[in-house]
Enzyme design. Structure first.
Site, PDB file in Angstrom:
ATOM      1  CB  SER A 135      -0.890  -0.033   1.259  1.00  9.55           C
ATOM      2  OG  SER A 135      -1.636   1.145   1.375  1.00  9.55           O
ATOM      3  CD  GLU A 182      -5.382   7.869  -2.935  1.00  6.61           C
ATOM      4  OE1 GLU A 182      -5.557   9.045  -3.311  1.00  6.61           O
ATOM      5  OE2 GLU A 182      -5.496   7.502  -1.754  1.00  6.61           O
ATOM      6  CB  SER A 186      -7.566  14.025  -2.377  1.00  6.09           C
ATOM      7  OG  SER A 186      -7.365  13.567  -1.064  1.00  6.09           O
ATOM      8  CG  HIS A 214      -9.370  12.973  -5.383  1.00  9.26           C
ATOM      9  ND1 HIS A 214     -10.217  13.936  -4.883  1.00  9.26           N
ATOM     10  CD2 HIS A 214      -9.254  12.027  -4.422  1.00  9.26           C
ATOM     11  CE1 HIS A 214     -10.579  13.607  -3.655  1.00  9.26           C
ATOM     12  NE2 HIS A 214     -10.015  12.452  -3.349  1.00  9.26           N
ATOM     13  CB  THR A 242     -16.102   8.748  -6.413  1.00  9.22           C
ATOM     14  OG1 THR A 242     -17.308   9.096  -5.721  1.00  9.22           O
ATOM     15  CG2 THR A 242     -15.456  10.034  -6.907  1.00  9.22           C
ATOM     16  CE  LYS A 245     -14.022  12.378  -3.708  1.00 12.69           C
ATOM     17  NZ  LYS A 245     -14.536  13.056  -2.522  1.00 12.69           N
ATOM     18  CB  THR A 274     -25.763  -1.838   1.829  1.00 11.66           C
ATOM     19  OG1 THR A 274     -26.217  -0.550   2.233  1.00 11.66           O
ATOM     20  CG2 THR A 274     -25.003  -1.716   0.531  1.00 11.66           C
ATOM     21  CB  THR A 275     -30.715   0.035   0.556  1.00 14.24           C
ATOM     22  OG1 THR A 275     -31.377  -0.647   1.615  1.00 14.24           O
ATOM     23  CG2 THR A 275     -31.732   0.595  -0.412  1.00 14.24           C
TER      24      THR A 275
END
Ligand code: PMP
Length: 403
Positions: A135, A182, A186, A214, A242, A245, A274-275
């Site tokens: 990582s 990444e 960010s 990002h 995502t 953003k 989860t919904t």
């Protein structure tokens, strides 16, 4: 009082003393006025801290798609994807995202955070947990959360390909390896060397996992991110992004080979239990991804605005941190001062920029993080540069004769 309740009080006092206590800004967003918000007294505030990077959150493209989907399907999705919460919009969005990244398939989660936590957590628990994860030391909290239960974890120095290679070479050949990093970081605005990282992963038979949160929407010819810009999308195994953003909407996703996505769909607890995303958000995100693909002029203006802001700061003697992206951090170096500078900018200049303090960044590197958008005009940029220089002088962080 339970000892935990006392603990909360003590911790809160400590956070307040150290300037780390988080409070919400009482600002109201307006759909059409972006980047202008209003404060509790009705005063207009220009926002410099939004992750609605392209200013699309209020656009007709998204709002119309969402409105039509609400009319057609209602507001809540009514269940998990497997139990009555699936709609054609969710599936079309996943096909569109797979296409965007040049991958066989994609899976949408309720946020980018959940996508990272669920995907990494599920992968690292598979194959009997026989994994070692590598990582980048600056990886986001959501990735760290996904790696929490990894049997073995090695942290490589930020963007240091040679260090990663050293760690990979020293690893047990019988262990499965995953490298997580990444593209745009960010808080600093620097960008990972994706081609080199991907090559090292290949050399050592490691699975590569890239967070483009990002970068999606803003980099690459069709807004697929830095991997597209650098021509390495096909060399990265799993791309995460995502919709919240640059796409101005909400939700997160991963894109990868079909069998990986199908496995996550049937094994990732954070997806299954989860919904699902409300259909209106899936529809708006789909409209946004399609729109942003061709929004070359908007991307160019965004990049130009960031360059202009960096230059404007320098013209008034304020040196931003060396970012190579649209993120423009200005160093302050102290939590209390950072908060004070932000307060003065808001109260005396009507400008909102969030102070970034520990634990988001290391102590001593506290900063203000500016995110210019295509909606910030020249006059906004001049005004914020002047105001920041003025306030930094006021608190003694900039020499009176600077610029
Ligand atoms: N990855 C990174 C690098 C992030 O900065 C964030 C949130 N800012 C996330 C993932 C989570 O994305 P979301 O806001 O969609 O949950």
């Amino acid at each position: 009082m339970h000892p935990f309740q006392q603990y909360c009080r003590d911790e809160l006092d400590r956070m307040k003393t150290e300037g780390r206590y988080r409070s919400f800004a009482a600002l109201t967003k307006s759909r059409r006025g972006f980047p202008r918000y209003t404060d509790a007294g009705g005063r207009e505030i220009t926002v410099w801290s939004s992750n609605d990077y392209l200013g699309l959150g209020g656009s007709d493209v998204l709002a119309e798609a969402a409105r039509q989907a609400i009319e057609a399907h209602g507001v809540g999705s009514g269940g998990t994807r497997n139990i009555s919460g699936n709609t054609p919009a969710h599936e079309a969005l996943e096909r569109e995202l797979a296409l965007l990244h040049g991958k066989e398939a994609a899976l949408v989660f309720t946020s980018g955070y959940v996508a990272n936590q669920a995907a990494l957590g599920t992968i690292l628990a598979s194959m009997g947990g026989n994994w070692q994860v590598f990582s980048d030391e600056k990886n986001h909290n959501s990735m760290i959360a996904g790696m929490k239960n990894a049997r073995a974890k090695s942290i490589f120095r930020h963007n240091d390909v040679a260090h990663l290679e050293e760690l990979l070479a020293a690893a047990d050949p019988a262990v499965n390896k995953l490298v997580a990093f990444e593209s745009v970081y960010s808080m600093d605005g620097d960008i990972g060397p994706l081609a080199e990282l991907a090559a090292v992963c290949r050399r050592h038979g490691a699975l590569s996992y890239l967070d483009e949160v990002h970068a999606v929407g803003m980099y690459g010819a069709t807004g697929a991110g830095v991997a597209e810009r650098d021509g390495v999308s096909d060399q990265i195994d799993i791309i995460q992004g995502t919709l919240a953003k640059a796409f101005g909407c909400h939700g997160g996703y991963v894109a990868a080979r079909a069998e990986v996505i199908d496995y996550l769909r049937s094994a990732a607890a954070g997806f299954i239990f989860t919904t699902s995303l409300p259909p209106a958000l899936a529809a708006a995100a789909l409209a946004s991804v399609r729109h942003v693909k061709g929004a070359t002029a908007l991307r160019a203006r965004h990049a130009e605005r960031a360059a202009r802001l960096k230059a404007a700061f320098r013209e008034v003697g304020v040196e931003p941190m060396p970012s190579v992206s649209h993120i423009v951090p200005v160093p302050v170096g102290d939590a209390a001062l950072c908060r004070e500078v932000s307060r003065l900018l808001l109260e005396e200049h009507g400008l909102y920029v969030t102070p970034i303090n520990y634990p988001t960044v290391p102590r001593g590197t506290e900063r203000l993080r500016f995110t210019p958008t295509p909606r910030h005009e020249d006059a906004d940029i001049e005004r914020v540069a002047q105001a920041v220089a003025h306030v930094l002088r006021q608190v003694g962080l900039l020499r009176a004769d600077a610029a």
